[in-house]
Each structure stands twice: as C-alpha cells, then as structure tokens.
Design a protein around this motif. Structure first.
Motif, PDB file in Angstrom:
ATOM      1  N   LEU A  25       0.818  -1.210   0.000  1.00  0.00           N
ATOM      2  CA  LEU A  25       0.000   0.000   0.000  1.00  0.00           C
ATOM      3  C   LEU A  25       0.855   1.265   0.000  1.00  0.00           C
ATOM      4  O   LEU A  25       0.648   2.161  -0.824  1.00  0.00           O
ATOM      5  CB  LEU A  25      -0.918  -0.010   1.223  1.00  0.00           C
ATOM      6  N   ILE A  26       1.827   1.343   0.892  1.00  0.00           N
ATOM      7  CA  ILE A  26       2.616   2.582   1.003  1.00  0.00           C
ATOM      8  C   ILE A  26       3.659   2.709  -0.110  1.00  0.00           C
ATOM      9  O   ILE A  26       4.237   3.779  -0.289  1.00  0.00           O
ATOM     10  CB  ILE A  26       3.268   2.741   2.389  1.00  0.00           C
ATOM     11  N   GLN A  28       2.820   2.356  -3.285  1.00  0.00           N
ATOM     12  CA  GLN A  28       2.092   2.786  -4.483  1.00  0.00           C
ATOM     13  C   GLN A  28       2.325   4.265  -4.770  1.00  0.00           C
ATOM     14  O   GLN A  28       2.620   5.050  -3.886  1.00  0.00           O
ATOM     15  CB  GLN A  28       0.590   2.576  -4.309  1.00  0.00           C
ATOM     16  N   ARG A  29       2.124   4.611  -6.045  1.00  0.00           N
ATOM     17  CA  ARG A  29       2.134   6.018  -6.458  1.00  0.00           C
ATOM     18  C   ARG A  29       0.729   6.380  -6.893  1.00  0.00           C
ATOM     19  O   ARG A  29       0.022   5.550  -7.454  1.00  0.00           O
ATOM     20  CB  ARG A  29       3.095   6.230  -7.625  1.00  0.00           C
ATOM     21  N   GLY A  30       0.332   7.601  -6.646  1.00  0.00           N
ATOM     22  CA  GLY A  30      -0.990   8.062  -7.065  1.00  0.00           C
ATOM     23  C   GLY A  30      -1.113   8.074  -8.577  1.00  0.00           C
ATOM     24  O   GLY A  30      -0.146   8.383  -9.278  1.00  0.00           O
ATOM     25  N   GLU A  35       2.326  12.570  -5.955  1.00  0.00           N
ATOM     26  CA  GLU A  35       2.441  12.181  -4.556  1.00  0.00           C
ATOM     27  C   GLU A  35       2.471  10.660  -4.408  1.00  0.00           C
ATOM     28  O   GLU A  35       1.691   9.949  -5.032  1.00  0.00           O
ATOM     29  CB  GLU A  35       1.262  12.740  -3.771  1.00  0.00           C
ATOM     30  N   ASN A  36       3.406  10.175  -3.593  1.00  0.00           N
ATOM     31  CA  ASN A  36       3.393   8.735  -3.310  1.00  0.00           C
ATOM     32  C   ASN A  36       2.389   8.464  -2.195  1.00  0.00           C
ATOM     33  O   ASN A  36       2.003   9.363  -1.453  1.00  0.00           O
ATOM     34  CB  ASN A  36       4.794   8.216  -2.966  1.00  0.00           C
ATOM     35  N   TYR A  37       1.944   7.216  -2.109  1.00  0.00           N
ATOM     36  CA  TYR A  37       0.909   6.891  -1.138  1.00  0.00           C
ATOM     37  C   TYR A  37       1.441   6.894   0.296  1.00  0.00           C
ATOM     38  O   TYR A  37       0.669   7.026   1.227  1.00  0.00           O
ATOM     39  CB  TYR A  37       0.236   5.558  -1.474  1.00  0.00           C
ATOM     40  N   ASP A  39       3.100   9.285   1.771  1.00  0.00           N
ATOM     41  CA  ASP A  39       2.745  10.595   2.328  1.00  0.00           C
ATOM     42  C   ASP A  39       1.255  10.681   2.637  1.00  0.00           C
ATOM     43  O   ASP A  39       0.844  11.159   3.696  1.00  0.00           O
ATOM     44  CB  ASP A  39       3.138  11.712   1.365  1.00  0.00           C
ATOM     45  N   LYS A  40       0.445  10.210   1.716  1.00  0.00           N
ATOM     46  CA  LYS A  40      -1.008  10.237   1.884  1.00  0.00           C
ATOM     47  C   LYS A  40      -1.440   9.375   3.075  1.00  0.00           C
ATOM     48  O   LYS A  40      -2.262   9.782   3.893  1.00  0.00           O
ATOM     49  CB  LYS A  40      -1.654   9.732   0.598  1.00  0.00           C
ATOM     50  N   PHE A  41      -0.865   8.186   3.182  1.00  0.00           N
ATOM     51  CA  PHE A  41      -1.189   7.250   4.260  1.00  0.00           C
ATOM     52  C   PHE A  41      -0.821   7.831   5.624  1.00  0.00           C
ATOM     53  O   PHE A  41      -1.618   7.791   6.563  1.00  0.00           O
ATOM     54  CB  PHE A  41      -0.445   5.927   4.024  1.00  0.00           C
ATOM     55  N   ARG A  44      -3.092  10.566   6.670  1.00  0.00           N
ATOM     56  CA  ARG A  44      -4.445  10.087   6.965  1.00  0.00           C
ATOM     57  C   ARG A  44      -4.553   9.445   8.345  1.00  0.00           C
ATOM     58  O   ARG A  44      -5.546   9.636   9.045  1.00  0.00           O
ATOM     59  CB  ARG A  44      -4.866   9.085   5.908  1.00  0.00           C
TER      60      ARG A  44
END
Length: 152
Positions: A25-26, A28-30, A35-37, A39-41, A44
């Motif tokens: 999951l982490i 992955q790329r958007g 943005e890579n996931y 940062d998003k994860f 969140r």
C-alpha cells in the motif's frame, strides 16, 4: 441462573495487520498526482506528533518530487501504528465509528524509576484518556490489543 454483568466499565479492542499489505500500500504512487501513497497514508492515520516522530525516525521528507524510499522498518512501524489505532478505535466507548484515526496517539508511556515506558494509546480530545496497549510483531503479522475505560 442469570449471568452477572462484567464488574468493570472496560472496553477491549484487537486488530491484526498483514505487513505485506501495508508495504504494498505505502509503495504505491498516485495515478493522477506525483504524490506517493506513503505521504497520503501517514497524513491520513497519524496525528501531528506521530507524523513528526515518523519523519524524525526515518528521515522522511514530504516532497512529491523526491519521494521517500519505503523500507521494511518503516512499513513495520506504520503497520504497528495502524493496528494499535484500529484496536483503540474498537475499544473507544462509542466504538470505532465514534473516533477518527488522528484522535488516537500511540506512544511509550512516560518512563519511571522502574524502567522504560510501556506502549499506550492516548485518546485525544477535550478529556485526554489513556488506554493500555499490547502490541506484538511476528514475521508478517502485527497484532495489537487495547484496554480502555468506558464512560459508564
């Protein structure tokens, strides 16, 4: 004979996380953004203090143009936080739907003369409350259990 109710106002929550799922999951790329996931994860699920701890521990920089390299240690740390937060949400007085990911802080309890602090969760909000946390890592699995007081 009618069963007696449990004598303490306590809630318990448990969660199990499969490490390869978090690693995948982490990593992955958007699809539409740079943005890579990772940062998003982290934005969140981690509260502000945990985000700072994460950046310090793993020397992570939040720049979409230069994504951080995901390491197994990073994934293990994040999987542990994820499992602990999900267990804490399940143990919250109102249940998992009553509290968000960022409303829970996972930390080591303040050290005492007896030794280093054990892991615990802090329910952030108007009245910060502490829950007891047990977390274990074994191979590809992380399990966390939280015991928290109920408001009864």
């Amino acid at each position: 004979m009618q069963p007696l109710p449990f004598p303490y106002a306590l809630n318990i929550g448990t969660d199990v996380v499969h490490l390869p799922r978090i690693l995948r999951l982490i990593g992955q790329r958007g699809a539409r953004s740079k943005e890579n996931y990772l940062d998003k994860f982290t934005r969140r699920i981690l509260c502000q203090q945990e985000q700072q701890d994460f950046r310090t521990r793993f020397a992570v920089h939040n720049h979409a143009d230069s994504p951080s390299k995901v390491t197994p240690d990073m994934a293990r740390w994040l999987a542990g936080r994820f499992a602990a937060k999900e267990a804490a949400r399940k143990a919250a007085p109102g249940g998992a739907s009553s509290i968000g990911w960022k409303d829970v802080l996972v930390r080591a309890a303040p050290s005492t003369a007896a030794g280093s602090g054990r892991p615990e969760v802090v329910y952030l909000g108007v009245e910060s409350r502490v829950g007891k946390l047990s977390i274990s890592h074994d191979g590809e699995y992380i399990v966390a259990t939280v015991l928290a007081a109920d408001d009864r």
